[in-house]
Design a protein around this motif. Structure first.
Motif, mmCIF file in Angstrom:
data_model
loop_
_atom_site.group_PDB
_atom_site.id
_atom_site.type_symbol
_atom_site.label_atom_id
_atom_site.label_comp_id
_atom_site.label_asym_id
_atom_site.label_seq_id
_atom_site.Cartn_x
_atom_site.Cartn_y
_atom_site.Cartn_z
ATOM 1 N N GLU A 107 10.114 3.263 6.172
ATOM 2 C CA GLU A 107 9.870 1.846 6.447
ATOM 3 C C GLU A 107 10.737 1.428 7.621
ATOM 4 O O GLU A 107 11.943 1.607 7.605
ATOM 5 N N ARG A 161 7.348 -12.270 -1.039
ATOM 6 C CA ARG A 161 6.879 -10.952 -0.619
ATOM 7 C C ARG A 161 7.999 -9.970 -0.285
ATOM 8 O O ARG A 161 7.893 -8.780 -0.576
ATOM 9 N N VAL A 198 -3.397 -7.865 -0.934
ATOM 10 C CA VAL A 198 -2.336 -7.113 -1.623
ATOM 11 C C VAL A 198 -2.947 -6.251 -2.731
ATOM 12 O O VAL A 198 -2.581 -5.081 -2.902
ATOM 13 N N ALA A 248 0.835 -1.208 0.000
ATOM 14 C CA ALA A 248 0.000 0.000 0.000
ATOM 15 C C ALA A 248 0.867 1.254 0.000
ATOM 16 O O ALA A 248 0.632 2.193 -0.773
ATOM 17 N N ARG A 278 12.858 -8.726 4.213
ATOM 18 C CA ARG A 278 12.100 -9.504 5.190
ATOM 19 C C ARG A 278 10.860 -10.096 4.533
ATOM 20 O O ARG A 278 10.111 -9.394 3.876
ATOM 21 N N ASP A 294 -4.121 -2.359 4.744
ATOM 22 C CA ASP A 294 -4.651 -2.978 5.959
ATOM 23 C C ASP A 294 -4.837 -1.964 7.079
ATOM 24 O O ASP A 294 -5.630 -2.185 7.995
ATOM 25 N N THR A 334 0.015 -14.943 -2.403
ATOM 26 C CA THR A 334 -0.759 -15.454 -3.531
ATOM 27 C C THR A 334 -1.492 -14.304 -4.198
ATOM 28 O O THR A 334 -2.318 -13.641 -3.562
HETATM 29 C C1 LIG Z 1 -1.319 -15.273 7.145
HETATM 30 C C2 LIG Z 1 -1.700 -14.295 6.066
HETATM 31 C C3 LIG Z 1 -1.808 -14.717 4.751
HETATM 32 C C4 LIG Z 1 -2.146 -13.807 3.749
HETATM 33 N N1 LIG Z 1 -2.250 -14.249 2.460
HETATM 34 C C5 LIG Z 1 -2.554 -13.373 1.473
HETATM 35 C C6 LIG Z 1 -2.553 -13.790 0.111
HETATM 36 O O1 LIG Z 1 -2.277 -14.955 -0.193
HETATM 37 N N2 LIG Z 1 -2.846 -12.866 -0.855
HETATM 38 C C7 LIG Z 1 -3.123 -11.560 -0.536
HETATM 39 O O2 LIG Z 1 -3.377 -10.753 -1.441
HETATM 40 N N3 LIG Z 1 -3.106 -11.140 0.744
HETATM 41 C C8 LIG Z 1 -2.835 -12.008 1.747
HETATM 42 N N4 LIG Z 1 -2.772 -11.570 3.042
HETATM 43 C C9 LIG Z 1 -3.065 -10.157 3.318
HETATM 44 C C10 LIG Z 1 -1.870 -9.280 2.934
HETATM 45 O O3 LIG Z 1 -0.712 -9.752 3.584
HETATM 46 C C11 LIG Z 1 -2.142 -7.839 3.349
HETATM 47 O O4 LIG Z 1 -3.458 -7.462 2.997
HETATM 48 C C12 LIG Z 1 -1.169 -6.866 2.674
HETATM 49 O O5 LIG Z 1 0.164 -7.206 2.984
HETATM 50 C C13 LIG Z 1 -1.483 -5.452 3.137
HETATM 51 O O6 LIG Z 1 -0.505 -4.577 2.627
HETATM 52 P P1 LIG Z 1 -0.173 -3.236 3.415
HETATM 53 O O7 LIG Z 1 0.867 -2.539 2.600
HETATM 54 O O8 LIG Z 1 -1.409 -2.540 3.779
HETATM 55 O O9 LIG Z 1 0.448 -3.716 4.803
HETATM 56 P P2 LIG Z 1 1.745 -4.577 5.098
HETATM 57 O O10 LIG Z 1 2.043 -5.512 3.996
HETATM 58 O O11 LIG Z 1 1.521 -5.133 6.472
HETATM 59 O O12 LIG Z 1 2.920 -3.505 5.133
HETATM 60 C C14 LIG Z 1 3.022 -2.593 6.207
HETATM 61 C C15 LIG Z 1 4.456 -2.078 6.222
HETATM 62 O O13 LIG Z 1 4.545 -1.025 7.176
HETATM 63 C C16 LIG Z 1 5.714 -1.192 7.967
HETATM 64 N N5 LIG Z 1 5.449 -0.534 9.236
HETATM 65 C C17 LIG Z 1 4.570 -0.910 10.207
HETATM 66 N N6 LIG Z 1 4.597 -0.023 11.212
HETATM 67 C C18 LIG Z 1 5.491 0.932 10.876
HETATM 68 C C19 LIG Z 1 5.950 2.130 11.509
HETATM 69 N N7 LIG Z 1 5.478 2.507 12.706
HETATM 70 N N8 LIG Z 1 6.887 2.869 10.885
HETATM 71 C C20 LIG Z 1 7.364 2.497 9.659
HETATM 72 N N9 LIG Z 1 6.972 1.374 9.008
HETATM 73 C C21 LIG Z 1 6.045 0.616 9.612
HETATM 74 C C22 LIG Z 1 5.881 -2.700 8.065
HETATM 75 O O14 LIG Z 1 7.216 -3.051 8.375
HETATM 76 C C23 LIG Z 1 5.457 -3.151 6.660
HETATM 77 O O15 LIG Z 1 6.544 -3.147 5.751
HETATM 78 C C24 LIG Z 1 -2.405 -12.453 4.067
HETATM 79 C C25 LIG Z 1 -2.300 -12.026 5.400
HETATM 80 C C26 LIG Z 1 -1.946 -12.933 6.387
HETATM 81 C C27 LIG Z 1 -1.826 -12.441 7.809
#
Ligand SMILES: Cc1cc2nc3c(=O)[nH]c(=O)nc-3n(C[C@H](O)[C@H](O)[C@H](O)COP(=O)(O)OP(=O)(O)OC[C@H]3O[C@@H](n4cnc5c(N)ncnc54)[C@H](O)[C@@H]3O)c2cc1C
Length: 343
Positions: A37, A106, A284, A18, A43, A271, A49
């Motif tokens: 970040e 990822r 994702v 995001a 990591r 999220d 998927t």
């Molecule tokens: C077990 C599991 C399986 C999943 N399987 C799937 C799948 O197969 N396909 C799919 O589409 N989705 C899947 N998801 C959902 C998917 O992982 C998330 O919806 C997606 O990663 C959300 O992206 P995001 O960028 O919002 O958050 P995230 O990917 O959580 O990224 C947040 C980022 O912010 C950083 N961060 C957090 N706090 C701070 C801070 N205070 N300061 C600076 N940086 C910070 C973190 O280090 C991280 O890099 C799964 C989730 C789980 C838990």
């Protein structure tokens, strides 16, 4: 003021899908962006998927050509087994053949997006410790970091389930499902029946997902719908006997929608704004789309082309409609399985 403290038009906190998508989309609109970040690069995290429909979005972000290099396996559909016979659900096909989904690594996928952002001039601060947001007259106007305060005209919270800004501003993100904890892990070895496509199997007690993520490595996720907690060394039946890679981990995936996902000087994306459990299989994709939408709307506000308050409400309504449709579909499905507590 040194470069480490320089002001940005946009500060994006969180460099997952995001945040990286928001940073890219803002940079493509000519804005000066800093991306913060906290984690080290590479990591791995769950969420591997991806539906074939992800490709046009990645092309828009300018990373379509890099997708193959971060993909560990591909599959033409998904096996499902819900209290009946196992059946295969293909993604679809066209003249070029069957559409195929992606099992991305990822850590590498997220790094690819951040590299693209950097190539567009985004300043990446990683790893960094982010403090509270800076506030002026009720509006967010930057953030504190371990290198000092960073003023910004727009702050985008993309911190995923940790909801940095929502917590700091005291914005409610009420649960709209029973408490849901997903457990997940990885094993190495051979499970030929899982090499062609992932399997989603479940019943009223919960569901289990198993997938080949790269040659010789499988990922599993288990979500108990009855509040049950499997033993620490539990593995899905078809993966028993394979070598666990590290310990199983847990993630709180209780459904949540921020009551106010945008306001004066800020947006929440991914999220951090709206969370559903991984059976939605679109986390994702939604993270990318909400990051891009917030960038589009935020840039219009900064350019004086859209009124801030109405734009924040439009973003809230867009997210809420999307969340409600998915939650209704998933809730009906879980109720049909006999699971309790889904409205
Ligand atoms: C077990 C599991 C399986 C999943 N399987 C799937 C799948 O197969 N396909 C799919 O589409 N989705 C899947 N998801 C959902 C998917 O992982 C998330 O919806 C997606 O990663 C959300 O992206 P995001 O960028 O919002 O958050 P995230 O990917 O959580 O990224 C947040 C980022 O912010 C950083 N961060 C957090 N706090 C701070 C801070 N205070 N300061 C600076 N940086 C910070 C973190 O280090 C991280 O890099 C799964 C989730 C789980 C838990």
């Amino acid at each position: 003021m040194g470069a480490r403290h320089s002001a940005a038009d946009v500060a994006v906190v969180g460099g997952g899908p995001a945040g990286a998508a928001a940073a890219i989309a803002c940079a493509l609109r000519g804005l000066r962006v800093t991306l913060f970040e906290r984690g080290a690069s590479g990591r791995d995290s769950p969420g591997e998927t991806l539906h074939p429909g992800i490709e046009p979005l990645l092309a828009q972000l300018g990373v379509g050509a890099g997708l193959a290099a971060v993909t560990g396996a591909r599959h033409p559909g998904i096996w499902t087994e819900w209290g009946g016979p196992r059946k295969f659900e293909p993604f679809g096909a066209d003249a070029g053949g069957p559409w195929r989904g992606f099992q991305v690594k990822r850590g590498e996928f997220d790094a690819m997006l951040r590299s693209r952002a950097q190539a567009l001039g985004v300043v990446l601060r990683q790893p960094v410790a982010v403090g509270p947001p800076l506030l002026r007259d009720g509006a967010v106007c930057g953030l504190e970091t371990d290198a000092g305060p960073v003023p910004a005209r727009l702050v985008i919270d993309a911190t995923g389930r940790s909801r940095w800004l929502g917590r700091a501003l005291g914005i409610d993100s009420p649960a709209s499902s029973p408490p849901l904890l997903a457990r997940y892990g990885y094993v190495r070895g051979s499970c030929p029946q899982r090499d062609g496509a992932p399997l989603m199997a479940g019943d009223a007690a919960g569901w289990t997902w198993t997938a080949l993520v790269r040659p010789d490595t499988y990922q599993w996720t288990h979500l108990a719908l009855d509040g049950g907690k499997p033993a620490a060394d539990w593995l899905p039946e078809e993966l028993r006997g394979l070598l666990p890679l590290g310990r199983a981990r847990g993630a709180d995936v209780t459904w949540r929608l921020a009551a106010q996902p945008a306001g004066p000087g800020w947006f929440m994306v991914g999220d951090a704004a709206a969370l559903l459990d991984p059976s939605s299989a679109r986390g994702v994709m939604k993270a990318l789309m909400s990051g891009m939408a917030a960038a589009h709307l935020g840039a219009a506000v900064l350019a004086g082309q859209a009124p801030a308050a109405q734009t924040a409400l439009a973003y809230r309504d867009w997210l809420a409609a999307w969340f409600a449709a998915d939650a209704a579909r998933m809730g009906a499905f879980y109720r049909g399985l006999g699971a309790a507590g889904f409205a």
